[in-house]
Scaffold this motif. Structure first.
Motif, PDB file in Angstrom:
ATOM      1  N   ALA B  73      58.578  39.576 -22.969  1.00 14.46           N
ATOM      2  CA  ALA B  73      57.935  38.616 -22.922  1.00 14.46           C
ATOM      3  C   ALA B  73      58.749  38.368 -24.087  1.00 14.46           C
ATOM      4  O   ALA B  73      59.236  36.936 -24.566  1.00 14.46           O
ATOM      5  N   ASP B  77      66.178  36.102 -21.998  1.00  9.02           N
ATOM      6  CA  ASP B  77      65.893  35.321 -20.726  1.00  9.02           C
ATOM      7  C   ASP B  77      65.012  35.241 -19.644  1.00  9.02           C
ATOM      8  O   ASP B  77      64.782  36.283 -19.120  1.00  9.02           O
ATOM      9  N   ALA B  78      63.472  34.220 -20.039  1.00 15.84           N
ATOM     10  CA  ALA B  78      62.751  34.660 -19.343  1.00 15.84           C
ATOM     11  C   ALA B  78      62.806  34.809 -18.293  1.00 15.84           C
ATOM     12  O   ALA B  78      61.645  35.190 -17.915  1.00 15.84           O
ATOM     13  N   HIS B 126      52.466  34.469 -22.096  1.00 17.14           N
ATOM     14  CA  HIS B 126      53.378  33.816 -23.324  1.00 17.14           C
ATOM     15  C   HIS B 126      54.949  34.401 -22.351  1.00 17.14           C
ATOM     16  O   HIS B 126      55.607  32.823 -22.619  1.00 17.14           O
ATOM     17  N   LEU B 127      55.507  34.902 -21.566  1.00 16.97           N
ATOM     18  CA  LEU B 127      56.245  34.649 -20.673  1.00 16.97           C
ATOM     19  C   LEU B 127      56.072  33.601 -19.658  1.00 16.97           C
ATOM     20  O   LEU B 127      57.284  32.863 -19.506  1.00 16.97           O
ATOM     21  N   ASP B 129      54.680  30.760 -20.220  1.00 14.84           N
ATOM     22  CA  ASP B 129      55.019  29.476 -21.416  1.00 14.84           C
ATOM     23  C   ASP B 129      56.649  28.922 -21.282  1.00 14.84           C
ATOM     24  O   ASP B 129      56.911  28.459 -21.365  1.00 14.84           O
ATOM     25  N   ARG B 130      56.968  30.655 -21.464  1.00 17.02           N
ATOM     26  CA  ARG B 130      58.173  30.282 -21.898  1.00 17.02           C
ATOM     27  C   ARG B 130      59.537  30.031 -20.805  1.00 17.02           C
ATOM     28  O   ARG B 130      60.095  28.850 -20.906  1.00 17.02           O
ATOM     29  N   GLY B 133      58.782  27.256 -20.058  1.00 17.32           N
ATOM     30  CA  GLY B 133      60.001  25.601 -21.033  1.00 17.32           C
ATOM     31  C   GLY B 133      61.466  25.607 -20.010  1.00 17.32           C
ATOM     32  O   GLY B 133      62.278  24.538 -20.470  1.00 17.32           O
TER      33      GLY B 133
END
Lengths: 182, 182, 182, 182
Positions: B73, B77-78, B126-127, B129-130, B133
DNA sequence: CATGAATGAGCTTTCATTCAT
DNA sequence: GATGAATGAAAGCTCATTCAT
């Protein structure tokens, strides 16, 4: 097969179906024998284990699945056919865990099951070939993989509250995942 | 917890691990009790059922998984983090079917397991979500779905000959499937 | 022994006795378990096989036989005591085939049975010694032989129509045969 | 009897003998049928039950016994003849439990067996009559009794470690017991 | 709280016997 | 009459779980 053997086999399958309908998935061979008015030995002779019984119980629905796959393979729109076939299969597997386990198993008890599975995979292979022509399926996936992955999705859906929206989403994830990577 | 209770618990876990290491996945509580030189009742007191025992056996590795998820997370680099995390989790689940079943189950026996799972899902959320994006993950997928789908893939891999190339392909199918539809 | 175990044991013995009384000598452990409202495992735990059950069923009557033997050993007239004891034993063995088979068997299932048998043979040995002093029993015969020969006579009587006069004749043949050869 | 029926009967008997020779006394009709390359039904047609098969297997040796009895009946020394005959019979019965059971049974399956038994008893009756003339046998004993008592002795010898000295002693007990009481 | 003997449901095999072919 | 697949009762083991001590 002798007439009496066929009669007993039928009775056993019928009782097994009644048990499943009554919500008992355990398929206890002893109980089935008792309810069918037949010795345990008779049940074991016809179905050496629970899985063989499940295969026999699923044979008819498996035949229908194969027909469906062949129809899909003949569909003008290969991608639509694939989607329809996967949705059909998934619905059936979710509805009937015995059917799902037969579809998934790598070790068939009855030769007939293996034959059906081969027929299914053949139809799906044709379908995949055509879909590949449309750029809708990646090169490194075979009919066998599709069957396994679909069972995986079924598994994922079972592990958790039954939520119809998830079915569509997971199915979509699978179909998108099968496309060639961008 | 009394000192003897703690000692017994440890012995039981140790014996269970030995059994697994010896290739016996059945985790028979009677056998474990006998080998641990402990009454069956004692085993049942500590672990009301096989699944609770599996959870206890997996706790450490689960903790590591959570750490890995948190590291992912935090990765710059997600997408790379997601891929790495899924590959890590899959490898672990394939290696240890007990671990896989704990990861998949919707009914935890121990509160600690639920807590770990929540922590895991939080990090993955969280991961995701990113990654969303970056346009790498579709909107209608949650951490919970990812966990279930990964277990589905693990299931698909298990059903059939163990083939390392399939692992990478199926993982890729999953990651591609998670991307927003084109 | 735990109270519940004792209760179950008693119930099993009671049911077994009822079965015998109803003329069913088969002593089927499954059937007895069912009638006793107890699992088969419980019956097998108490009585690992049919013979062990027979021994337990005969224990009381065997105890009485031992008492009778000890009384006979104390009889003033050793020869009369011997004759009375053999007649008593034979009548009992003819009446109860389970008892006969316990008396005859060389492989006792329960230690208690062996103990009773030893006690019996001891009393009979005393009786034989005294009878030998009167010239009524040959030198090369032990208590063990008497028991086996009596079971042989019981066997001979069973093999054929039940005829009370034969009982007395065969018993007499045995007693005369035990005397020192002329 | 049809030629194939005779052939089958012979094959069954031959296989049964091989089984006995190989130390398997169970005479399982299914197994014998399989080994004889014959249907179970065929075995059952020839031998309705195990005992009938045992009788057929013993026929030849029974014939020899009858010859021996007739020779004994013709012996100059009736008492010696009796002793020799009993020793011969006992040895044979101890050696072959199937033979013993045929000799002992009151219910013959085959008419031929009953005929042989009658012939045997007739010869023994003559022998006993002559022995009675010498004061060597009591009045209340018939050929039938001697056969049963001998089987009883065989039984007594079987129940316990095989001990050759016991054979002679028990045989002597029987012969002494058969003499008129003093 | 620890203990482990006790429990009993379930599973599968065996085998004598029947009976459809 | 011959055949042997089919039958089903019985046996006895395994093992998760309970509960008296």
């Amino acid at each position: 097969m002798r007439a009496d053997a066929a009669r007993n086999r039928t009775r056993v399958l019928q009782v097994a179906r009644e048990q499943l309908a009554a919500g008992d998935d355990s398929l206890q061979l002893n109980a089935i024998a008792r309810l069918a008015g037949v010795g345990v030995g008779t049940v074991y002779r016809h179905f050496p284990n629970r899985h063989a019984l499940r295969e026999a119980l699923s044979a008819e629905r498996f035949r229908e699945l194969v027909d469906e796959a062949q129809a899909a393979a003949a569909d003008v729109d290969a991608l639509a056919g694939l989607r329809r076939l996967l949705r059909f299969t998934l619905a059936r597997a979710l509805d009937d865990s015995g059917f799902a386990s037969v579809l998934e198993s790598a070790n068939d008890a009855e030769a007939q099951t293996s034959a059906l599975k081969a027929e299914l995979d053949l139809a799906v292979a044709h379908l995949l070939d055509r879909a590949r022509g449309l750029g809708a399926v990646r090169r490194d996936i075979e009919a066998d993989d599709v069957r396994r992955l679909l069972c995986g999705v079924e598994h994922a859906l079972r592990s958790g509250a039954c939520d119809p929206t998830r079915t569509e989403v997971y199915l979509d994830v699978l179909l998108e995942g099968l496309r060639p990577p961008r």
